[in-house]
Design a protein around this motif. Sequence first.
Motif, PDB file in Angstrom:
ATOM      1  N   LYS A  79       0.824  -1.214   0.000  1.00 50.82           N
ATOM      2  CA  LYS A  79       0.000   0.000   0.000  1.00 50.82           C
ATOM      3  C   LYS A  79       0.860   1.267   0.000  1.00 50.82           C
ATOM      4  CE  LYS A  79      -4.387  -1.659   1.218  1.00 50.82           C
ATOM      5  NZ  LYS A  79      -4.224  -3.071   1.587  1.00 50.82           N
ATOM      6  N   CYS A  80       2.112   1.125   0.411  1.00 45.21           N
ATOM      7  CA  CYS A  80       3.008   2.296   0.435  1.00 45.21           C
ATOM      8  C   CYS A  80       3.698   2.513  -0.914  1.00 45.21           C
ATOM      9  CB  CYS A  80       4.072   2.129   1.520  1.00 45.21           C
ATOM     10  SG  CYS A  80       3.436   2.463   3.169  1.00 45.21           S
ATOM     11  N   LEU A  81       3.732   1.440  -1.721  1.00 44.83           N
ATOM     12  CA  LEU A  81       4.465   1.524  -2.997  1.00 44.83           C
ATOM     13  C   LEU A  81       4.106   2.729  -3.863  1.00 44.83           C
ATOM     14  CD1 LEU A  81       5.007  -2.060  -4.446  1.00 44.83           C
ATOM     15  CD2 LEU A  81       6.702  -0.253  -4.158  1.00 44.83           C
ATOM     16  N   PRO A  82       2.788   3.048  -3.989  1.00 46.05           N
ATOM     17  CA  PRO A  82       2.442   4.194  -4.843  1.00 46.05           C
ATOM     18  C   PRO A  82       3.037   5.516  -4.358  1.00 46.05           C
ATOM     19  CG  PRO A  82       0.479   2.910  -4.303  1.00 46.05           C
ATOM     20  CD  PRO A  82       1.591   2.358  -3.487  1.00 46.05           C
ATOM     21  N   TYR A  83       3.378   5.579  -3.066  1.00 45.46           N
ATOM     22  CA  TYR A  83       3.940   6.824  -2.523  1.00 45.46           C
ATOM     23  C   TYR A  83       5.468   6.816  -2.560  1.00 45.46           C
ATOM     24  CZ  TYR A  83      -0.735   7.028  -0.486  1.00 45.46           C
ATOM     25  OH  TYR A  83      -2.093   7.027  -0.298  1.00 45.46           O
ATOM     26  N   SER A  84       6.052   5.763  -3.114  1.00 44.95           N
ATOM     27  CA  SER A  84       7.512   5.631  -3.015  1.00 44.95           C
ATOM     28  C   SER A  84       8.183   5.849  -4.366  1.00 44.95           C
ATOM     29  CB  SER A  84       7.866   4.245  -2.482  1.00 44.95           C
ATOM     30  OG  SER A  84       7.658   3.292  -3.496  1.00 44.95           O
ATOM     31  N   GLY A  85       9.493   5.818  -4.360  1.00 44.65           N
ATOM     32  CA  GLY A  85      10.242   5.814  -5.609  1.00 44.65           C
ATOM     33  C   GLY A  85      10.816   7.154  -6.022  1.00 44.65           C
ATOM     34  N   ASN A  86      10.615   8.166  -5.168  1.00 41.22           N
ATOM     35  CA  ASN A  86      11.057   9.478  -5.624  1.00 41.22           C
ATOM     36  C   ASN A  86      12.206  10.094  -4.837  1.00 41.22           C
ATOM     37  OD1 ASN A  86       9.890  10.348  -7.996  1.00 41.22           O
ATOM     38  ND2 ASN A  86       7.891  10.473  -6.983  1.00 41.22           N
ATOM     39  N   SER A  87      12.907   9.253  -4.115  1.00 46.31           N
ATOM     40  CA  SER A  87      13.975   9.834  -3.296  1.00 46.31           C
ATOM     41  C   SER A  87      15.322   9.755  -4.000  1.00 46.31           C
ATOM     42  CB  SER A  87      14.066   9.086  -1.971  1.00 46.31           C
ATOM     43  OG  SER A  87      14.589   7.789  -2.201  1.00 46.31           O
ATOM     44  N   ILE A  88      16.261  10.493  -3.436  1.00 45.17           N
ATOM     45  CA  ILE A  88      17.654  10.321  -3.836  1.00 45.17           C
ATOM     46  C   ILE A  88      18.216   9.278  -2.890  1.00 45.17           C
ATOM     47  CG2 ILE A  88      19.910  11.417  -3.900  1.00 45.17           C
ATOM     48  CD1 ILE A  88      18.499  14.078  -4.276  1.00 45.17           C
ATOM     49  N   ARG A  89      18.671   8.169  -3.448  1.00 43.91           N
ATOM     50  CA  ARG A  89      19.214   7.106  -2.598  1.00 43.91           C
ATOM     51  C   ARG A  89      20.720   7.049  -2.772  1.00 43.91           C
ATOM     52  NH1 ARG A  89      15.233   2.522  -5.109  1.00 43.91           N
ATOM     53  NH2 ARG A  89      13.231   3.438  -4.516  1.00 43.91           N
ATOM     54  N   VAL A  90      21.413   7.139  -1.664  1.00 42.01           N
ATOM     55  CA  VAL A  90      22.871   7.122  -1.738  1.00 42.01           C
ATOM     56  C   VAL A  90      23.406   6.043  -0.807  1.00 42.01           C
ATOM     57  CG1 VAL A  90      24.978   8.450  -1.289  1.00 42.01           C
ATOM     58  CG2 VAL A  90      23.003   9.586  -2.295  1.00 42.01           C
ATOM     59  N   GLY A  91      24.298   5.231  -1.317  1.00 40.67           N
ATOM     60  CA  GLY A  91      24.910   4.183  -0.506  1.00 40.67           C
ATOM     61  C   GLY A  91      26.278   4.622  -0.019  1.00 40.67           C
ATOM     62  N   ILE A  92      26.559   4.371   1.239  1.00 40.77           N
ATOM     63  CA  ILE A  92      27.863   4.714   1.787  1.00 40.77           C
ATOM     64  C   ILE A  92      28.404   3.469   2.477  1.00 40.77           C
ATOM     65  CG2 ILE A  92      29.069   6.102   3.540  1.00 40.77           C
ATOM     66  CD1 ILE A  92      26.585   8.142   2.645  1.00 40.77           C
TER      67      ILE A  92
END
Length: 338
Positions: A79-92
Motif C-alpha cells: 500500500k506504500c508503494l504508490p507513494y515511493s520511488g522518488n527519493s535520492i538514494r545514496v549508498g555509503i
Amino acid sequence: MEHPENNEAYKGLVVNAGIEQPSSVNPYLKRKVKKRQLSVSEFVEGIVKGDVTILSQAVTLVESVRPEHQATAQEVIEKCLPYSGNSIRVGISGVPGAGKSTSIDVFGLHVLEKGGKLAVLAIDPSSERSKGSILGDKTRMEQLSVHPKSFIRPSPSAGSLGGVARKTRETIILCEAAGFDKIFVETVGVGPVSYTHLTLPTNGIVINKADGSNIDKAKLAAAQFRNALHLFPAPDSGWTPRVLTYSGFYNLGVKEIWDMVYEYIDFVKGNGYFEYRRNEQSKYWMYESINEQLRDSFYHNAKIESMLQEKEQQVLRGNLTSFVAAKSLLDTYFEDLK
Ligand code: GDP
C-alpha cells in the motif's frame, strides 16, 4: 475481670461500609503495557502522514521473522508503494574507521539545508552478533541524530545477504512513503553490492580525509583514479565521471560533492537513465521475491523437511546422484501441492 478480647463477638477493628472496589485502578493500564498492533490501514495512514513512531514500528515488522508480522509488513509495503520511488538514494560503504559516520553527519546536514527529510539506514551485514548495536550508537552522528528532519535507523542484519538487501529495500519504500526524499544507506565492509559507492565507479569517485598532511596523498589518489577511469568503458548513463576529494571532518569540499550529485541526478533524469535503473531494480526484485517465496515454500514443506536429511546423506554416501535426489524431492513437493 475477663478481657473483652476473649469474647468471640469482640472485633478489635471496625470495618466501615465503604464504596465498592473498582475492578482495576487504571482500566487502561493493560492496554498500555501490551501495545495493540496497528492494523494495515493504520500503519499506512501513519506512515503517509510522516509519523516516525509508526514508521519505526513498521520497519520492526519488516525486520521480524514471524510469519504474521511478515504478512502484515508485506501488505503495508504494497500500500506504500504508490507513494515511493522518488527519493535520492545514496549508498555509503566502507570498513570501520573509513569515516562513514563523520561523512554522513556533514552530508546529511548539507542536503537538509535545501529542505526535505533524510533517512539514514545503517546496516552491518558482517556482524549478526552486534544486532546493530554498534551502529545504533546515536552519538556517531552527533548533529544528524538531533536534527528534527532526520530519521536514523540501525538495522540488525541477521540472515542472508539477500535477506538483508530485501529488507533494506522494503524499509526504503516505507521511508519514501513517509516523505523522506533523501535516503542514505550505510553498510559496513562488503555490504549489499548494489549499495556501495564503488560499484558505480564510473559515475563518480569521492575520496575522504583530504585534510592536513593527508592532502597530498588524497590528491595523488584522485589523479590515479582519474587515469584509471579512462580504462573503463564509458558508463551506460552517458555521464562523464569525475573524481573529487573532500574532508568530512573539516567539512571541506562537501558542497562540491553534492553539487555533482545533484547535477548527475538532473542529467540521468533528463536522459531517462534514472527511470530505466529504477525499473530494472523493480524487475530484479520481482524475480527475487518469486525465488525467495518458492524456496521458502519448498524448504518449509513438511514432507520435504522430513526427507531432506536422508536424501542429503544418500548423496554424501554416493548412493544417489545429486540430480536424482533433487528430482525426487521436487517431485514429492509438486505432488504434495496438488
Ligand atoms: P566509520 O567507522 O566509517 O563510521 O568512521 P568514523 O566517521 O567514525 O571515523 C573514523 C575516524 O576517522 C575518526 O577518528 C574520525 O575522526 C576520522 N575521520 C573521519 N573523517 C575524517 C576526515 O575527513 N579527515 C580526517 N583527518 N579524519 C577523519
